[in-house]
Design a protein around this motif. Structure first.
Motif, short mmCIF file in Angstrom:
data_model
loop_
_atom_site.label_atom_id
_atom_site.label_comp_id
_atom_site.label_asym_id
_atom_site.label_seq_id
_atom_site.Cartn_x
_atom_site.Cartn_y
_atom_site.Cartn_z
N MET A 1 -85.12 -20.74 26.64
CA MET A 1 -84.25 -19.87 25.86
C MET A 1 -84.29 -18.46 26.43
N ASP A 2 -83.13 -17.88 26.52
CA ASP A 2 -83.04 -16.51 26.99
C ASP A 2 -82.44 -15.64 25.87
N ASN A 3 -82.20 -14.38 26.21
CA ASN A 3 -81.67 -13.45 25.20
C ASN A 3 -80.28 -13.83 24.71
N VAL A 4 -79.48 -14.47 25.56
CA VAL A 4 -78.15 -14.90 25.14
C VAL A 4 -78.29 -16.01 24.08
N ASP A 5 -79.21 -16.97 24.33
CA ASP A 5 -79.45 -18.02 23.34
C ASP A 5 -79.93 -17.41 22.02
N ARG A 6 -80.81 -16.43 22.10
CA ARG A 6 -81.29 -15.78 20.87
C ARG A 6 -80.15 -15.07 20.14
N GLY A 7 -79.24 -14.47 20.90
CA GLY A 7 -78.08 -13.84 20.29
C GLY A 7 -77.18 -14.86 19.60
N ILE A 8 -77.01 -16.02 20.23
CA ILE A 8 -76.22 -17.09 19.62
C ILE A 8 -76.89 -17.55 18.33
N LEU A 9 -78.19 -17.74 18.36
CA LEU A 9 -78.93 -18.15 17.16
C LEU A 9 -78.79 -17.12 16.05
N ASP A 10 -78.90 -15.85 16.39
CA ASP A 10 -78.76 -14.80 15.37
C ASP A 10 -77.39 -14.87 14.70
N LEU A 11 -76.35 -15.07 15.50
CA LEU A 11 -75.00 -15.15 14.95
C LEU A 11 -74.82 -16.41 14.10
N LEU A 12 -75.39 -17.52 14.52
CA LEU A 12 -75.29 -18.75 13.73
C LEU A 12 -76.09 -18.64 12.43
N ARG A 13 -77.20 -17.90 12.45
CA ARG A 13 -77.96 -17.68 11.21
C ARG A 13 -77.11 -16.90 10.20
N GLN A 14 -76.32 -15.96 10.69
CA GLN A 14 -75.46 -15.17 9.81
C GLN A 14 -74.30 -15.99 9.28
N ASN A 15 -73.78 -16.89 10.14
CA ASN A 15 -72.63 -17.70 9.74
C ASN A 15 -72.61 -18.96 10.61
N ALA A 16 -73.12 -20.06 10.06
CA ALA A 16 -73.19 -21.31 10.81
C ALA A 16 -71.80 -21.88 11.11
N ARG A 17 -70.77 -21.35 10.46
CA ARG A 17 -69.40 -21.82 10.69
C ARG A 17 -68.65 -20.95 11.70
N ALA A 18 -69.33 -19.99 12.30
CA ALA A 18 -68.66 -19.12 13.27
C ALA A 18 -68.12 -19.95 14.43
N GLY A 19 -66.95 -19.59 14.90
CA GLY A 19 -66.34 -20.30 16.02
C GLY A 19 -67.01 -19.92 17.33
N TYR A 20 -66.99 -20.86 18.29
CA TYR A 20 -67.60 -20.60 19.59
C TYR A 20 -66.94 -19.42 20.29
N GLY A 21 -65.64 -19.26 20.12
CA GLY A 21 -64.94 -18.13 20.72
C GLY A 21 -65.39 -16.81 20.13
N ASP A 22 -65.56 -16.78 18.80
CA ASP A 22 -66.03 -15.57 18.14
C ASP A 22 -67.45 -15.21 18.59
N ILE A 23 -68.30 -16.22 18.70
CA ILE A 23 -69.68 -15.99 19.17
C ILE A 23 -69.65 -15.50 20.61
N GLY A 24 -68.82 -16.17 21.43
CA GLY A 24 -68.72 -15.80 22.84
C GLY A 24 -68.29 -14.37 23.06
N SER A 25 -67.38 -13.88 22.20
CA SER A 25 -66.92 -12.50 22.36
C SER A 25 -68.04 -11.49 22.08
N VAL A 26 -69.01 -11.88 21.27
CA VAL A 26 -70.13 -10.99 20.98
C VAL A 26 -71.20 -11.07 22.07
N VAL A 27 -71.48 -12.29 22.55
CA VAL A 27 -72.58 -12.45 23.52
C VAL A 27 -72.11 -12.42 24.97
N GLY A 28 -70.78 -12.34 25.18
CA GLY A 28 -70.25 -12.21 26.54
C GLY A 28 -70.09 -13.52 27.28
N LEU A 29 -69.77 -14.61 26.56
CA LEU A 29 -69.55 -15.91 27.19
C LEU A 29 -68.23 -16.49 26.71
#
Length: 145
Positions: A1-29
């Motif tokens: 796990m790297d910092n990007v994975d941790r960022g994804i986990l943080d966003l999923l903890r806030q909203n498990a229904r978040a879209g992959y595109g929305d998550i990607g725009s925050v973490v840069g993927l």
């Protein structure tokens, strides 16, 4: 796990229904890169599941207490787990240091239901006594599981 994975986990903890595109725009993927990382974290057991959190008050379970459990003699954690798992109102429990053997978190519909649940715990084999604290106001709650 790297910092990007941790960022994804943080966003999923806030909203498990978040879209992959929305998550990607925050973490840069890209959305597909986020999906691949989430799939890998699921297959590796880092992510154990996706769930909802229901407000206990809306579900009619607004009365809660923390109960110190004191046992006679030595009781194995597996036995405590078996005993406490049989009481549906027990929503969490753990063995602890100090004079108590365990701390038990109970949620019930009302005080009479809480009292019934406490009685189920008290009459279990090897339980000597309990000490309860009823929660008046929840001050901080963070989902950690």
């Amino acid at each position: 796990m790297d910092n990007v994975d941790r960022g994804i986990l943080d966003l999923l903890r806030q909203n498990a229904r978040a879209g992959y595109g929305d998550i990607g725009s925050v973490v840069g993927l890209s959305a597909s890169a986020v999906k691949r990382r989430v799939d890998k974290m699921v297959s590796d057991g880092v992510i154990r599941g996706f769930t909802i959190q229901v407000d206990p008050a809306a579900d009619g379970m607004s009365t809660e207490a923390y109960v110190e459990l004191f046992c006679r003699g030595t009781v194995a954690p597996a036995e405590l787990r078996r005993m406490l798992s049989a009481v549906p109102e027990v929503v969490g429990a753990g063995t602890v240091t100090g004079s108590a053997d365990a701390i038990v978190h109970i949620r019930a519909r009302d005080i009479p239901s809480l009292e019934d649940a406490l009685e189920k715990v008290r009459v279990a084999p090897n339980v000597d006594h309990t000490r309860s604290a009823i929660v008046l106001t929840r001050l901080v709650h963070r989902a950690s599981d």
